[in-house]
Scaffold this active site. Structure first.
Site, PDB file in Angstrom:
ATOM      1  N   LYS A 142     131.029   5.421  53.748  1.00  0.00           N
ATOM      2  CA  LYS A 142     132.224   4.582  53.903  1.00  0.00           C
ATOM      3  C   LYS A 142     131.921   3.122  53.547  1.00  0.00           C
ATOM      4  O   LYS A 142     132.775   2.429  52.986  1.00  0.00           O
ATOM      5  CB  LYS A 142     132.803   4.723  55.310  1.00  0.00           C
ATOM      6  CG  LYS A 142     132.025   4.094  56.443  1.00  0.00           C
ATOM      7  CD  LYS A 142     132.701   2.840  56.976  1.00  0.00           C
ATOM      8  CE  LYS A 142     131.975   2.292  58.185  1.00  0.00           C
ATOM      9  NZ  LYS A 142     132.485   0.957  58.604  1.00  0.00           N
ATOM     10  N   ASN A 143     130.701   2.646  53.830  1.00  0.00           N
ATOM     11  CA  ASN A 143     130.389   1.254  53.501  1.00  0.00           C
ATOM     12  C   ASN A 143     130.294   1.033  51.997  1.00  0.00           C
ATOM     13  O   ASN A 143     130.577  -0.061  51.506  1.00  0.00           O
ATOM     14  CB  ASN A 143     129.099   0.828  54.194  1.00  0.00           C
ATOM     15  CG  ASN A 143     129.284   0.605  55.682  1.00  0.00           C
ATOM     16  OD1 ASN A 143     130.403   0.395  56.151  1.00  0.00           O
ATOM     17  ND2 ASN A 143     128.204   0.668  56.430  1.00  0.00           N
ATOM     18  N   CYS A 196     134.434  -4.947  64.682  1.00  0.00           N
ATOM     19  CA  CYS A 196     133.833  -4.543  65.953  1.00  0.00           C
ATOM     20  C   CYS A 196     133.851  -5.691  66.947  1.00  0.00           C
ATOM     21  O   CYS A 196     133.819  -6.866  66.596  1.00  0.00           O
ATOM     22  CB  CYS A 196     132.403  -4.080  65.743  1.00  0.00           C
ATOM     23  SG  CYS A 196     132.276  -2.478  64.914  1.00  0.00           S
ATOM     24  N   ARG A 215     129.782 -12.601  63.252  1.00  0.00           N
ATOM     25  CA  ARG A 215     129.206 -12.324  61.938  1.00  0.00           C
ATOM     26  C   ARG A 215     129.886 -13.257  60.950  1.00  0.00           C
ATOM     27  O   ARG A 215     130.869 -12.896  60.325  1.00  0.00           O
ATOM     28  CB  ARG A 215     129.393 -10.853  61.572  1.00  0.00           C
ATOM     29  CG  ARG A 215     128.521  -9.945  62.393  1.00  0.00           C
ATOM     30  CD  ARG A 215     128.610  -8.502  61.944  1.00  0.00           C
ATOM     31  NE  ARG A 215     129.700  -7.807  62.601  1.00  0.00           N
ATOM     32  CZ  ARG A 215     130.022  -6.548  62.346  1.00  0.00           C
ATOM     33  NH1 ARG A 215     129.368  -5.866  61.454  1.00  0.00           N
ATOM     34  NH2 ARG A 215     131.006  -5.964  62.992  1.00  0.00           N
ATOM     35  N   ASP A 218     122.395  -0.303  61.877  1.00  0.00           N
ATOM     36  CA  ASP A 218     123.426   0.691  62.172  1.00  0.00           C
ATOM     37  C   ASP A 218     122.855   1.992  62.743  1.00  0.00           C
ATOM     38  O   ASP A 218     123.620   2.882  63.115  1.00  0.00           O
ATOM     39  CB  ASP A 218     124.243   1.010  60.911  1.00  0.00           C
ATOM     40  CG  ASP A 218     125.321  -0.025  60.656  1.00  0.00           C
ATOM     41  OD1 ASP A 218     125.509  -0.919  61.502  1.00  0.00           O
ATOM     42  OD2 ASP A 218     125.982   0.054  59.610  1.00  0.00           O
ATOM     43  N   ARG A 248     136.561   5.418  62.945  1.00  0.00           N
ATOM     44  CA  ARG A 248     136.481   4.386  61.912  1.00  0.00           C
ATOM     45  C   ARG A 248     135.462   4.744  60.844  1.00  0.00           C
ATOM     46  O   ARG A 248     135.623   4.372  59.677  1.00  0.00           O
ATOM     47  CB  ARG A 248     136.095   3.034  62.531  1.00  0.00           C
ATOM     48  CG  ARG A 248     137.190   2.324  63.301  1.00  0.00           C
ATOM     49  CD  ARG A 248     136.723   0.932  63.706  1.00  0.00           C
ATOM     50  NE  ARG A 248     136.187   0.238  62.548  1.00  0.00           N
ATOM     51  CZ  ARG A 248     135.071  -0.485  62.564  1.00  0.00           C
ATOM     52  NH1 ARG A 248     134.347  -0.578  63.647  1.00  0.00           N
ATOM     53  NH2 ARG A 248     134.676  -1.091  61.457  1.00  0.00           N
TER      54      ARG A 248
END
Length: 421
Positions: A22-23, A116, A121, A305, A397
């Site tokens: 997904k990233n 999130c 960030r 992650d 997500r």
């Protein structure tokens, strides 16, 4: 609202296919704004972050069709360069539209991003890069307003290697006039995939896969076609599912070089690994789990992650492990919830000290973010009795039908409606 009920203590077995990353897809989808025409992306995971990006692109005028993990994005009729808060607030990756809109149309108005709940960030690296490429940048009432006549190539050095900033800058530079050099660029596989997609559209990029990218701007780009790479974080999560339940499982995964750090640490913990013909087989059936320290780092190091999932795994190890996150210092919201399951974890600054326990016991726990949610599911698979995992919308997500994949391996997990928040 939905939750998982997981009945733990079951060994897993079988083979499961890892979804598209997904990233990687979230970086590639906005790149379609750089051309005018129909782009085809295959193996796109059906997860909520993807649908959020689709809605944002639809707002800008991109027409989309998404069936059977194939996504068609038609950027022929862009009608807006305004990415409003209602779309951007749900996901930080939404800021990826900044570079393409600015490069193609000379203007972008993008809400400051959300995502999130843990930790700041900042996007200052994105904005400074756009300024060096010649854009005027203003912040006004929560919006980034970027303008230029024509972006111009520049030398850009990132003090901190940033995946997001590298991706955004790369997308802006491919249509800039002249040459751009990006040093200390991120080398994560998702950035390499984005660069490959841009080259397929006609961009001129040298140094792909290294931390020094050289871009020669072109006047226009053609529509692209791309097969999205496998999700290395999902792959690692599934492998830990096998390890934490002392099982033997296989995953269909084509890019083992993208997760060398995770595979190395799993091997150190005592499990057996076999990598062959697009399969990674993990055998933990006779494994006494060894405690293994981990420190997160930029690629090719151990990914942040996977930090939460590793802590869950180490909670049943033989002694004490120290897990340090050098990427996001405050990413430990899963620790109190894991302790509710009987884990013995203490956090000091950006290090979790995990003292292995003989067993975990089911309880009601609450997800706080995407990867924290995954760690709770993993711990629940190993725990005695039943565990209720609330707020699983975080999982949705980024993990495609994770309960179905675990069920196919023999886990007892069900998704049910709940009024609990």
């Amino acid at each position: 609202m939905e939750k998982f009920i997981i009945y733990g203590g079951k060994q897993l077995s079988g083979t499961v296919k890892v979804s598209g990353a997904k990233n990687a897809a979230l970086a590639i989808m906005p790149a379609c704004l750089l051309n005018s025409g129909k782009n085809i992306l295959r193996y796109v995971p059906e997860v909520n972050d993807i649908y959020t990006m689709i809605k944002l692109l639809n707002h800008l005028g991109v027409e989309s069709m998404f069936t059977n993990n194939e996504l068609e994005l038609d950027s022929t009729k862009i009608i807006s360069q305004d990415a409003p808060y209602e779309h951007v607030k749900k996901m930080r990756a939404s800021v990826y539209v900044l570079g393409p809109l600015l490069a193609k149309y000379g203007y972008a108005k993008v809400s400051l991003p959300g995502g999130c709940a843990w930790g700041p960030r900042p996007i200052n690296l994105h904005l400074e890069a756009m300024k060096k490429l010649g854009a005027g940048i203003e912040l006004d009432q929560g919006y980034i307003i970027a303008k230029c006549n024509k972006l111009k190539g520049a030398k850009i050095h990132f003090d901190i290697s940033s995946v997001g900033a590298t991706g955004n800058t790369l997308m802006a530079a491919v249509l800039a006039k002249g040459s751009t050099v990006i040093s200390n660029a991120a080398i994560e596989p998702e950035i390499t995939a984005l660069a490959d997609f841009l080259v397929g559209m006609g961009a001129r990029i040298n140094g792909i896969g290294t931390n020094l990218l050289e871009v020669e701007g072109v006047d226009e780009l053609k529509p692209g076609v791309m097969n999205i790479i496998n999700d290395r974080i999902e792959a690692g999560t599934l492998l830990i599912a096998g390890a934490i339940t002392k099982s033997k499982i296989s995953i269909e995964y084509d890019y083992p070089d993208n997760m060398i750090a995770v595979l190395s640490k799993l091997s150190d913990s005592g499990v057996k690994l076999l990598i062959k013909n697009g399969l990674i087989t993990l055998d933990a059936a006779d494994c006494d789990v060894k405690s293994v320290d981990v420190t997160t780092a930029i690629f090719p190091g151990f990914p942040t992650d996977m930090q939460a999932q590793w802590i869950a795994y180490m909670s049943i190890a033989g002694s004490t492990a120290r897990v340090t996150d050098n990427i996001y210092f405050d990413r430990f919201s899963h620790v109190p919830e894991l302790n509710r399951l009987g884990a013995d974890i203490a956090v000091n600054d950006n290090t979790a000290v995990v003292r292995g326990v003989k067993k975990l016991t089911g309880a009601k726990v609450m997800s706080t973010d995407l990867r924290a949610s995954a760690s709770l599911v993993l711990a629940a698979l190993a725990a005695e009795g039943s565990t209720e995992v609330l707020r699983i919308y975080h999982l949705d997500r980024g993990y495609e039908k994770i309960e179905k994949k675990l069920e196919s391996l023999g886990a007892s997990i069900e998704r049910i409606q709940t009024s609990e928040f």
